[in-house]
Write a protein that holds these residues in place. Structure first.
Motif, short mmCIF file in Angstrom:
data_model
loop_
_atom_site.label_atom_id
_atom_site.label_comp_id
_atom_site.label_asym_id
_atom_site.label_seq_id
_atom_site.Cartn_x
_atom_site.Cartn_y
_atom_site.Cartn_z
N UNK A 276 8.38 99.36 53.00
CA UNK A 276 9.26 98.59 52.12
C UNK A 276 9.56 97.22 52.71
N UNK A 277 9.78 97.15 54.02
CA UNK A 277 10.03 95.87 54.67
C UNK A 277 8.81 94.95 54.60
N UNK B 90 6.43 89.55 49.50
CA UNK B 90 6.95 88.95 48.27
C UNK B 90 7.75 87.68 48.57
N UNK B 91 8.48 87.68 49.69
CA UNK B 91 9.22 86.48 50.09
C UNK B 91 8.26 85.33 50.40
N UNK C 14 11.42 75.90 50.69
CA UNK C 14 12.57 76.55 50.06
C UNK C 14 12.12 77.76 49.27
N UNK C 15 12.94 78.83 49.31
CA UNK C 15 12.68 80.02 48.50
C UNK C 15 12.99 79.64 47.05
N UNK C 16 11.95 79.59 46.20
CA UNK C 16 12.10 79.13 44.82
C UNK C 16 12.80 80.15 43.93
N UNK C 17 12.84 81.41 44.31
CA UNK C 17 13.45 82.44 43.47
C UNK C 17 12.47 83.04 42.49
#
Length: 158
Positions: A108-109, A115-116, A126-129
């Motif tokens: 899971x990690x 995915x991140x 930057x994490x775009x979401x």
């Protein structure tokens, strides 16, 4: 004062004739796909849409029950018409299905980390979401033409 009794105000006297349409073809296809012995479909029991017996399920239905086929052979098939062509869904025996595998905490990690990485813009970091489109290669803010003209102008000025 009298009420107008024209053709729109009177009930129709014509009877609608029955046209050979989709319903008759559907009945013919229903009979064509109804083969519980599998004589016409290569030995595999075949049922029309919504006519499969209890105890059989598709892969998606098994997943909804938190089960998986578990290597068992196909028990039967469901056939229907999609865009003028026959479509097939395979059925599996629910009694022979195995429980769905549960991922470990480490798995899971690893999925979360992957995915991140797909959400992080390589240009601005930057994490775009959301998942970065592969066609652009960067987040939507970095991909806008206005932003590109500013960066190119700054590059030429220096």
């Amino acid at each position: 004062m009298s009420t107008y009794r024209g053709p729109r105000n009177q009930p129709s006297r014509r009877r609608a004739r029955r046209r050979p349409g989709p319903r008759r073809r559907f009945r013919r296809r229903l009979a064509e796909f109804d083969d519980p012995t599998g004589a016409r479909h290569g030995g595999l029991p075949t049922y029309p849409w919504h006519m499969a017996p209890d105890g059989l399920a598709t892969k998606r239905q098994l997943l909804a029950l938190e089960l998986q086929p578990g290597g068992q052979p196909i028990a039967a098939q469901v056939m229907w018409m999609r865009h003028g062509q026959p479509a097939v869904a395979y059925l599996y025996d629910i009694a022979k299905a195995k429980p769905k595998r549960i991922p470990t905490l480490a798995q899971l990690h690893a999925i979360e980390k992957a995915l991140a990485a797909r959400r992080t813009c390589p240009l601005c970091g930057i994490d775009a979401g959301y998942t970065i489109p592969t066609s652009l290669g960067c987040c939507l803010d970095c991909a806008t033409p206005h932003h590109h003209t500013q960066t190119t102008q700054e590059g030429h000025a220096a």
